[in-house]
Design an enzyme around this catalytic site. Structure first.
Site, PDB file in Angstrom:
ATOM      1  N   SER A   1       0.834  -1.211   0.000  1.00  0.00           N
ATOM      2  CA  SER A   1       0.000   0.000   0.000  1.00  0.00           C
ATOM      3  C   SER A   1       0.862   1.251   0.000  1.00  0.00           C
ATOM      4  O   SER A   1       1.999   1.250   0.467  1.00  0.00           O
ATOM      5  CB  SER A   1      -0.888   0.032   1.239  1.00  0.00           C
ATOM      6  OG  SER A   1      -1.743  -1.062   1.269  1.00  0.00           O
TER       7      SER A   1
ATOM      8  N   SER B   1       2.752  -4.138   8.088  1.00  0.00           N
ATOM      9  CA  SER B   1       2.497  -4.787   9.377  1.00  0.00           C
ATOM     10  C   SER B   1       3.811  -5.222  10.017  1.00  0.00           C
ATOM     11  O   SER B   1       4.644  -5.824   9.363  1.00  0.00           O
ATOM     12  CB  SER B   1       1.622  -6.026   9.200  1.00  0.00           C
ATOM     13  OG  SER B   1       0.416  -5.676   8.602  1.00  0.00           O
TER      14      SER B   1
ATOM     15  N   GLU C   1      -3.337 -15.812   0.647  1.00  0.00           N
ATOM     16  CA  GLU C   1      -3.771 -15.226   1.913  1.00  0.00           C
ATOM     17  C   GLU C   1      -5.173 -15.727   2.274  1.00  0.00           C
ATOM     18  O   GLU C   1      -5.489 -15.929   3.436  1.00  0.00           O
ATOM     19  CB  GLU C   1      -3.772 -13.704   1.779  1.00  0.00           C
ATOM     20  CG  GLU C   1      -3.734 -12.973   3.088  1.00  0.00           C
ATOM     21  CD  GLU C   1      -3.713 -11.457   2.904  1.00  0.00           C
ATOM     22  OE1 GLU C   1      -3.767 -10.773   3.915  1.00  0.00           O
ATOM     23  OE2 GLU C   1      -3.659 -10.974   1.756  1.00  0.00           O
TER      24      GLU C   1
END
Lengths: 321, 408
Positions: B132, B164, B247
């Site tokens: 992102s 993260s 994912e």
């Protein structure tokens, strides 16, 4: 009644008072504005404006505590209690009066000194005790910024003034009604702010080459919040003018739900930035959950409304309806 | 839908159970029973035990440190670990093993696989994600991170965000814009970059619960050798998408187990608070139970498709939408049951900041406040918002006309 120009000036001054960085207590700063006269002149408009702005600016100043004391003092006809600190329900347990002593467990927004503290005991009576007799501990709260303190202690009955029976119940109800109205105003202020701010953000945030506010999925979220906010605002206004118990109950229930819905919808519009400390939103989200839980969260109040409707077998009037 | 496992898979299940019986303390309650640093340390140690016993990266070929097993065994392993209330690995291994490791197995050169995969399993390298950007969230394909070729190095300038556990990273995988003239999805390249590297700066972002979980990454003239490109140049979007698929797939089996354990905690909370006979609460608990059961069977459907066709079926988009929106309702219910307690923070805080809190966690207000504010609410935003999931369902699965305002 206040005219529009006076109201605009009041709003500007109050916004300044609520947002300035200072350690001076809110009551003193309001005093400089001639607040007591403003309230005496048009209490409904003055308090409605203060608490709505308090929600809008997510101010942590203790405006509610003094108002609860004033309402209680008024209902009991005891002017000395205007300086009282009123204990709210504690998550750790109730206060009780047994065998000659009072055990206190209550939550307050400002630590008492040697002023009177009023707590509700055994769900019916009121007990008045001097603040210096109790231990006060600051709580680590979900809100973080709105200070909350736990009052605990055991005091011999000889040092406790007990108010019993209907006098106590009527006075407490009057205070709860006043408090619910003010909290409804504050929650409406939050809900309005969050909805307006989400609308502004979606108009500015660009994804796929367009403001995300052009996507209907997000337009509908903001419109959903707006509908509830407008309804809640009108009910809060009405609760102020009528001053009755039922209107305040309904207004607080609807305002809590509106603020929660506005936060949920807005957070989805903000996306990841809404989960950060740097964006203002988290203050509004956390404040909503604390205010909603004061004097009855919206789900409990909804149940109260339902019980009342079933027991009385008629739908009470709200306003002209 | 075929729910039967092969004899080989059942044999592997027995092996996993024996390993767990031999390595877990007899009174093991789950990671949730440990607080703060203790949980972090336990998860780190447990990860090493898993690595040494060959339970990490089990579908990877043996020459790179894997076990050469199938996705079915991976599912069995996930199920058994979830039932035994142990995590598969550290929180950061979601990007490290699950995302980058699996991507390298599929797209990496021989040299990349030999160099990186064993180091990922051993814990020497910890990879974090750089996808992102401030202007590329839902519209991920609009990444701007500029990459220009200078001899045998790419020179990168720009910014990444929402990395993260970025502070734990010893390396980062990045999506960079290598061809400005190509269509949006076509000019992106998947690259690897170690940390520290001159010109690369990682800064934590404080989340609304006060935790520093995500990071921003700033890149100024960062030089990356051309050998660090994964997959073909300008085809990074395809590489990244195969990874986003991974994912989703594995979670199908484990999500219902964790969410069921979490629902049991909420039922206990209702009992503790004396609300278990309240018809409204019972109704909401029943609603949650039905959703978790639906999640379980949705999971079986996804698994069947993955195992039979090797690909995710349309249920994968339903799954993300389904569990994330369910979880918000569940967290609301827990907060209501806490009552006034929900305003005061007490007890242990969750180990991770997504999905359900760990099994074994006490019903402390801190557990639920954080799950409510962060884990549950962020679920409808990260890894494709609910709006994006609904668009995919409407346009790609149901075949509805595309939203006229969306350019692509």
């Amino acid at each position: 009644m206040m005219d529009n120009d006076t109201l605009d000036m009041l709003r500007t001054s109050l916004r300044h008072v609520l947002t300035e960085a200072t350690n001076v207590p809110l009551a003193d700063r309001l005093g400089e504005l001639g607040w007591d006269e403003v309230v005496a002149d048009d209490p409904v408009t003055a308090l409605h404006t203060l608490f709505t702005l308090k929600g809008d600016t997510v101010s942590s100043a203790d405006a509610l505590g003094p108002r609860l004391a004033a309402a209680l003092a008024d209902a009991l006809g005891d002017p000395q209690l205007t300086t009282a600190t009123v204990g709210m329900e504690s998550p750790f347990g109730p206060s009780s009066l047994t065998d000659g002593s009072l055990t206190v467990d209550a939550v307050v927004f400002t630590p008492p000194s040697d002023n009177p503290v009023v707590v509700r005991v055994d769900g019916e009576h009121l007990a008045v005790v001097v603040g210096s007799a109790l231990t006060c501990t600051r709580l680590t709260t979900t809100d973080g910024e709105l200070a909350q303190f736990r009052l605990t202690g055991t005091v011999p009955a000889s040092q406790v003034q007990c108010i019993e029976g209907a006098t106590a119940s009527i006075a407490w109800s009057a205070m709860v009604t006043h408090g619910r109205w003010l909290l409804a105003c504050e929650l409406v202020g939050i809900a309005q702010h969050v909805t307006d701010s989400a609308a502004q953000y979606t108009g500015e945030r660009i994804q796929y080459g367009k403001p995300i506010g052009t996507f209907q999925a997000l337009q509908h979220r903001i419109a959903t919040a707006h509908v509830l906010v407008v309804g809640a605002a009108r009910l809060a206004e009405h609760a102020g003018h009528s001053g009755d118990e039922w209107s305040a109950l309904v207004a607080k229930a609807v305002a809590g739900q509106a603020a929660e819905t506005a936060c949920t919808q807005a957070q989805q519009c903000y996306g990841a930035i809404g989960f950060t400390w740097e964006h203002e939103f988290h203050h509004y989200l956390r404040r909503t959950y604390v205010l909603d839980r004061l004097l009855g969260d919206w789900r409990s109040l909804e149940r109260e409304i339902g019980n009342e409707l079933m027991n009385s077998r008629h739908v009470p009037k709200i306003g002209m309806l | 839908m075929d729910l039967s496992y092969s004899p080989e898979a059942e044999a592997y299940r027995a092996k996993v159970r024996a390993f767990l019986a031999a390595n877990l303390p007899a009174d093991w309650q789950g990671l949730g029973a440990l607080a703060g640093d203790e949980a972090e340390e336990w998860a780190d140690r447990w990860r090493d035990v898993m690595a040494k016993n060959g339970f990490l990266g089990i579908t990877w070929p043996k020459e790179y440190g894997g076990q050469g097993l199938t996705k079915l065994e991976q599912v069995v392993l996930g199920e058994e670990l979830a039932r035994a209330r142990v995590p598969q690995y550290r929180a950061v291994d979601t990007t490290n093993i699950k995302m980058l490791g699996n991507t390298l197995v599929k797209w990496g050169t021989e040299e990349q696989k030999q160099k990186y995969l064993p180091r990922i399993l051993s814990g020497e390298d910890t990879w974090v994600q750089g996808y992102s950007e401030p202007e590329a969230g839902s519209d991920l394909a609009s990444v701007h991170l500029k990459a220009e070729l200078d001899g045998d190095e790419w020179v990168l300038n720009g910014q990444k965000i929402w990395t993260s556990r970025g502070m734990e990273g010893t390396a980062i995988f990045l999506l960079a814009r290598t061809d400005k003239t190509a269509a949006k999805h076509r000019g992106i390249t998947f690259m690897l970059c170690s940390i520290p590297t001159p010109g690369l700066e990682v800064r934590p972002i404080r989340t609304l619960t006060g935790v520093e979980e995500f990071c921003e990454v700033f890149l100024t003239d960062v030089r990356i050798p051309v050998a660090n490109v994964v997959g073909p140049v300008n085809e990074g979007w395809k590489v990244a998408n195969s990874l986003l698929g991974l994912e989703r797939g594995e979670e199908a089996a484990t999500n219902p187990i964790y969410f069921k354990a979490e629902l049991e905690r909420v039922i206990q909370l209702a009992r503790d608070k004396g609300r278990i006979n309240d018809p409204i609460i019972r109704d909401r608990l029943a609603w949650c139970h039905m959703k978790v059961e639906m999640m379980r069977f949705l999971g079986y459907r996804i698994l069947t498709a993955v195992l039979r066709d090797g690909a995710l079926g349309p249920e994968a988009s339903i799954s993300k939408l389904f569990w994330s929106e369910y979880h918000q309702v569940l967290a609301d219910l827990a907060m209501e049951l806490l009552g006034p307690e929900a305003t005061v923070r007490e007890g242990r805080r969750p180990y991770k900041h997504y999905r359900a809190d760990e099994p074994g966690a006490a019903n402390s207000s801190n557990s639920w406040i954080d799950v409510f504010l962060m884990n549950a609410r962020s679920g409808t935003v990260y890894a494709g918002t609910s709006e994006i999931q609904r668009n995919i369902l409407a346009e790609n699965i149901l075949g509805l006309p595309k939203e006229p305002q969306t350019n692509s």
